[in-house]
Design an enzyme around this catalytic site. Structure first.
Site, PDB file in Angstrom:
ATOM      1  N   ASP A 287      20.498  24.663  52.217  1.00  0.00           N
ATOM      2  CA  ASP A 287      22.037  24.082  52.835  1.00  0.00           C
ATOM      3  C   ASP A 287      23.140  24.447  52.207  1.00  0.00           C
ATOM      4  OD1 ASP A 287      22.883  22.268  55.061  1.00  0.00           O
ATOM      5  OD2 ASP A 287      24.078  21.639  53.399  1.00  0.00           O
ATOM      6  N   ASP A 289      26.300  23.455  51.592  1.00  0.00           N
ATOM      7  CA  ASP A 289      27.269  22.576  51.205  1.00  0.00           C
ATOM      8  C   ASP A 289      26.621  21.395  50.697  1.00  0.00           C
ATOM      9  OD1 ASP A 289      26.661  21.502  53.550  1.00  0.00           O
ATOM     10  OD2 ASP A 289      28.896  21.492  54.278  1.00  0.00           O
ATOM     11  N   ASP A 378       5.668   5.652  56.456  1.00  0.00           N
ATOM     12  CA  ASP A 378       4.565   5.152  56.038  1.00  0.00           C
ATOM     13  C   ASP A 378       3.317   6.253  56.140  1.00  0.00           C
ATOM     14  OD1 ASP A 378       4.604   5.491  59.003  1.00  0.00           O
ATOM     15  OD2 ASP A 378       3.796   3.733  59.449  1.00  0.00           O
ATOM     16  N   HIS A 382       1.178   6.848  53.110  1.00  0.00           N
ATOM     17  CA  HIS A 382      -0.336   7.009  53.129  1.00  0.00           C
ATOM     18  C   HIS A 382      -1.043   8.377  52.556  1.00  0.00           C
ATOM     19  CE1 HIS A 382      -3.811   6.341  55.884  1.00  0.00           C
ATOM     20  NE2 HIS A 382      -4.122   7.614  55.728  1.00  0.00           N
ATOM     21  N   GLU A 383      -0.363   9.298  52.892  1.00  0.00           N
ATOM     22  CA  GLU A 383      -0.805  10.438  52.380  1.00  0.00           C
ATOM     23  C   GLU A 383      -0.864  10.637  50.811  1.00  0.00           C
ATOM     24  OE1 GLU A 383      -2.841  12.392  54.045  1.00  0.00           O
ATOM     25  OE2 GLU A 383      -1.984  11.191  55.923  1.00  0.00           O
ATOM     26  N   HIS A 386      -3.544   8.617  49.424  1.00  0.00           N
ATOM     27  CA  HIS A 386      -5.104   9.199  49.061  1.00  0.00           C
ATOM     28  C   HIS A 386      -5.077   9.800  47.681  1.00  0.00           C
ATOM     29  CE1 HIS A 386      -6.975   8.454  52.889  1.00  0.00           C
ATOM     30  NE2 HIS A 386      -5.951   9.257  53.865  1.00  0.00           N
ATOM     31  N   TYR A 397     -15.385   9.402  50.803  1.00  0.00           N
ATOM     32  CA  TYR A 397     -14.902   9.536  52.132  1.00  0.00           C
ATOM     33  C   TYR A 397     -15.966   9.561  53.379  1.00  0.00           C
ATOM     34  CZ  TYR A 397     -10.767  10.159  55.339  1.00  0.00           C
ATOM     35  OH  TYR A 397      -9.856  10.088  56.251  1.00  0.00           O
ATOM     36  N   GLU A 406      -9.421   4.861  53.357  1.00  0.00           N
ATOM     37  CA  GLU A 406      -8.170   4.884  54.457  1.00  0.00           C
ATOM     38  C   GLU A 406      -7.418   3.592  54.467  1.00  0.00           C
ATOM     39  OE1 GLU A 406      -6.717   6.851  56.783  1.00  0.00           O
ATOM     40  OE2 GLU A 406      -7.987   8.472  56.014  1.00  0.00           O
ATOM     41  N   GLU A 441       3.872   4.223  63.563  1.00  0.00           N
ATOM     42  CA  GLU A 441       4.606   3.477  64.843  1.00  0.00           C
ATOM     43  C   GLU A 441       5.660   4.501  65.401  1.00  0.00           C
ATOM     44  OE1 GLU A 441       6.591   1.456  61.523  1.00  0.00           O
ATOM     45  OE2 GLU A 441       4.741   2.194  62.183  1.00  0.00           O
ATOM     46  N   ASP A 476     -16.331  10.692  62.436  1.00  0.00           N
ATOM     47  CA  ASP A 476     -15.433  10.301  61.421  1.00  0.00           C
ATOM     48  C   ASP A 476     -15.902   9.989  60.341  1.00  0.00           C
ATOM     49  OD1 ASP A 476     -12.738  10.148  60.882  1.00  0.00           O
ATOM     50  OD2 ASP A 476     -12.681   7.915  61.660  1.00  0.00           O
ATOM     51  N   HIS A 481     -11.786   5.641  59.978  1.00  0.00           N
ATOM     52  CA  HIS A 481     -10.458   5.207  60.583  1.00  0.00           C
ATOM     53  C   HIS A 481     -10.337   4.036  61.228  1.00  0.00           C
ATOM     54  CE1 HIS A 481      -9.219   9.640  59.543  1.00  0.00           C
ATOM     55  NE2 HIS A 481      -8.167   9.063  59.173  1.00  0.00           N
TER      56      HIS A 481
END
Length: 826
Positions: A287, A289, A378, A382-383, A386, A397, A406, A441, A476, A481
């Site tokens: 960017d 400025d 969130d 969250h990542e 991990h 996992y 998770e 959400e 999964d 999850h």
């Protein structure tokens, strides 16, 4: 290549020497938790264990408590210190020199003494550690199981980028085999241990990264442990989700980039993957400025989400640093690099509906039909969560450990989002508002959120262990999850509190601790006590221990944590421990002296004789802070003559029901004064938080201890409330009116201590005046006050052989001061 370690590098821990050693060891244990494999998951030591096991004795502790054979070895991995004064030495398990994956044990010490040990030890016998399948053949099997169209090491640009990133000309994404011992999870969570080749396989099309374990005999893939944790969708400049934020960045050619220097660890950097899947081809956002306006970046390309990724990474770093004193995800200041506009299949016209941590960097897709760009606060937290898990518990996992992997990331997503709103003023500027207890959400186009921590069932997750909506299939990775809902709901209950009825119709009530305290417990659980193969049952034990460490045994925190686990179907409700029973201490007679005044802080009690013992534990407890200096006042009441009395004050700092631990005798001395005496002592910083007992003993006999029935004097017990402490260690002697150590007690006059021994006596007693002054007068009177003329005194010795059995009073003078002491003739 099979890793080899020299004998010097390994802790060779042999078998227990004998059943006698086992019996002695059992005497040192306060509590032992046995796992489903009949191996100890946690051992907590009592005072005797702490006294005998020093921090330097880690090898001895593990050898004795785990029953290791000569084929078992433990290799020290690291030692860390925490804010509570604990050191945690972590060991990896080896069998015949081969590493046992996911098996580790930690030795937790404080003040140089071992408090407890915890972890996962695999009992292995008669396992052949020679492979029949070579590395190349095993790798072929691993790659066949992945079935990717293209791998990272096949991309020259990515390989060159890795070499630059690692500053290592030999760095490569190409998998290198390592021989390990691992559990064959195809046969269940308690499947057999097998020798296997381990490969880190990073695929670029389609994107995936996992540790693949190939049986070194059969060639079968026995376990896949994903490094890239697909959130199945998880997840401020004028940002898309958090309003207009002030971001730390730096200048660049043509303007300003989203690269922060080193004010946060080694830096925070955010790049544009340009809807591609190459990290090396990614470029800076620039960017001109440094005013990243909505007019410029809220465009059809969703460029404003770069601000969310950058602000989210900064907020997450700040959260870990300010709340948990953790320096980035690895606690060593690791650079946090984020890539937005990532697309696993460029050119297909469909945005990538995911976000992940790939073991090195954070990666965010732009979403498509289900999700908006996956860079909400969130999701970012969250990542990065991990990454924290990878550097701490390393939860595998799959199945329950994967569900908790998770779940902990969701916990950090909620905690960081709440922190960013409360502490950083983050607002909601997206289509939907931020909600602490909903995950994803803001990015979800189809339903209210990805997951609900306050009501898991509403979004098809279980709120009860193996209850409604619990997933039992193999998809999964065993429902990581889905079944994370149990940990999520547990954390919500501990944070917010709730009264209700569980799925089994059992009523529960959990007192909320607030999200910050709940998060501190969760972090200590994950970073200190959990091992990579943890289950919900072991997480319960770990979190209860963490709550005790942080807030004290029997605290509201321990109760809340325990009751929340019961509410989600893991273990029983909190049961108050059996009341501590202290030993008896009482004077037989108070006809001549007693304790008539005690004052400590807000406690001030004046009394007459109390029949040799007074129980004042129900009185309001004065607060004494750990690490503070305290002054206690007390005095003796006399019926007539002021005899020399021996005073002792004890405080049960570690709340274990005895006063015999190091440092718990806080005041000791003697005086023949009826005036108010004063003594100072320092509460150790390691004293355990909460209410405990203080005991004052005043006796005419110098040999009286904390547990005695003695002839003349009185004992009084009170409750004191220790604040800001933890658990017992050593403590130095108190200071008594400016004299260090166990000096003589002093009232409003000089020290007046007369030594008479032995007492009781049979033939003769030795009389020693303060400063070895010469006695100019020695008289003996009986109980009627009549002087006895049959005794003789010479050269410091009083001949009492002619006295009848009974009690007498000695009056001794040095010509200036007069001393009185009771004498018992046997």
């Amino acid at each position: 290549m099979r890793k080899q370690y020299s004998a010097a590098a390994l802790l060779m821990l042999g078998t227990l020497a004998s059943t006698t050693a086992q019996a002695q060891d059992a005497m040192r244990i306060q509590n032992k938790i046995i796992g489903p494999d009949n191996q100890p998951e946690m051992v907590v030591f009592n005072a005797a264990g702490k006294a005998s096991y020093k921090a330097a004795d880690a090898a001895v502790v593990l050898r004795q408590e785990l029953g290791l054979t000569t084929e078992d070895q433990m290799l020290s991995v690291r030692t860390e210190a925490d804010q509570l004064g604990f050191t945690h030495q972590k060991f990896s398990q080896y069998y015949k020199g081969v590493k046992v994956e996911h098996a580790s044990y930690s030795v937790h010490a404080k003040g140089g003494a071992v408090e407890s040990i915890s972890g996962d030890f695999e009992k292995i016998t008669a396992l052949n550690t020679t492979p029949s399948l070579n590395e190349a053949a095993a790798l072929a099997q691993a790659l066949a199981s992945v079935g990717a169209r293209k791998y990272m090491w096949q991309n020259a640009a990515e390989e060159a980028g890795l070499k630059r990133q690692e500053n290592n000309a030999k760095a490569t994404y190409a998998p290198k085999g390592e021989l390990v011992i691992v559990r064959d999870t195809r046969r269940g969570e308690n499947g057999p241990m097998v020798l296997a080749w381990k490969f880190n396989v990073y695929a670029s099309q389609p994107i995936s990264r996992a540790n693949i374990y190939v049986d070194a005999r059969s060639g079968e893939v026995v376990l896949k442990d994903d490094i890239i944790k697909h959130a199945a969708a998880t997840g401020t400049f004028a940002t898309a989700y958090s309003g207009s934020r002030s971001l730390a960045n730096s200048t660049a050619t043509g303007g300003y980039s989203l690269r922060e220097g080193t004010t946060r660890g080694l830096g925070i950097e955010t790049y544009n993957a340009k809807k591609g899947n190459s990290y090396t081809a990614a470029v800076d956002f620039i960017d001109a400025d440094n005013n990243w306006t909505a007019a410029e970046y809220n465009n059809a390309n969703f460029d404003n989400v770069a601000g969310d990724a950058h602000f989210g990474a900064q907020a997450t770093y700040d959260y870990w640093k300010n709340v948990h004193a953790r320096n980035s995800y690895d606690n060593a200041g690791a650079k946090i690099k984020s890539y937005v506009h990532f697309d696993d299949t460029p050119g297909d016209g469909v945005g990538y509906e995911n976000a992940f941590w790939n073991g090195t960097v954070m990666t965010y897709g732009d979403g498509a039909t289900r999700f908006r760009p996956l860079t909400s606060m969130d999701v970012v937290a969250h990542e990065i969560g991990h990454a924290v898990c990878e550097k701490t518990a390393g939860l595998v996992y799959s199945n329950e450990s994967g569900a908790m992997n998770e779940g902990f990331s969701d916990i950090w997503g909620a905690a960081v989002e709440a922190y960013s709103v409360a502490s950083l003023g983050a607002v909601s500027s997206g289509v939907k508002a931020k909600s602490t207890w909903l995950i994803g959400e803001e990015i979800d186009k189809v339903q209210v959120a990805l997951r609900s921590m306050s009501d898991p069932n509403s979004l098809n997750q279980p709120a009860y262990y193996k209850g409604l909506k619990w997933y039992t299939g193999t998809g999964d990775n065993g429902g990581v999850h889905t079944n994370s809902g149990v940990l999520n709901y547990w954390f919500y209950l501990v944070s917010a509190g709730k009264t209700g009825t569980d799925e089994k119709g059992v009523a529960y009530s959990v007192a909320g601790l607030g999200i910050t305290n709940a998060a501190k417990i969760a972090y200590r659980t994950e970073s200190v006590y959990l091992t990579s193969s943890a289950t919900y049952a072991s997480a319960r034990t770990a979190s209860i221990t963490a709550a005790k460490d942080l807030f004290g045994a029997g605290s509201a925190a321990e109760q809340s944590v325990t009751n929340a686990w019961a509410a989600v179907g893991v273990g029983a409700k909190y049961t108050p421990p059996a009341a501590i029973v202290y030993c008896a201490s009482k004077g037989t007679s108070v006809a001549y002296e007693w304790i008539d005044y005690v004052k400590l802080g807000t406690l001030a009690r004046t009394s007459a004789a109390d029949a040799g013992y007074y129980n004042g534990t129900a009185l309001a407890a004065p607060s004494i802070g750990a690490g503070t200096s305290q002054t206690i006042n007390f005095s003796a009441g006399y019926a007539g003559t002021a005899y020399t009395e021996y005073w002792e004050v004890y405080i049960d700092y570690n709340q274990n029901g005895v006063f015999t631990d190091a440092g718990e005798l806080v005041v000791s001395g003697s005086s023949a004064s009826a005036a108010t005496l004063a003594a100072t002592f320092t509460v150790p910083t390691t004293a355990k938080t909460g209410n405990t007992r203080m005991r004052l003993v005043m006796s005419d006999a110098s040999a009286t201890t904390s547990c005695n029935s003695y002839n003349y004097g009185e004992t009084e017990d009170y409750t004191v409330n220790i604040t800001g402490g933890a658990a017992i260690a050593g403590v130095s002697g108190g200071t008594i009116n400016g004299l260090t150590g166990n000096a003589s007690l002093i009232g409003n006059e000089a020290a007046r201590t007369l030594e008479v021994y032995p007492n009781p006596a049979t033939d003769a007693v030795r009389i020693v005046l303060p400063g070895n002054a010469e006695a100019t007068m020695v008289t003996v009177t009986d109980l009627r006050g009549a002087r006895v003329s049959t005794t003789t005194f010479s050269n410091g010795t009083l001949n009492v052989s002619s006295l009848a059995r009974g009690m007498y009073t000695l009056t001794v003078s040095d010509g200036q001061k007069t001393f009185h002491q009771r004498l018992v003739k046997q």
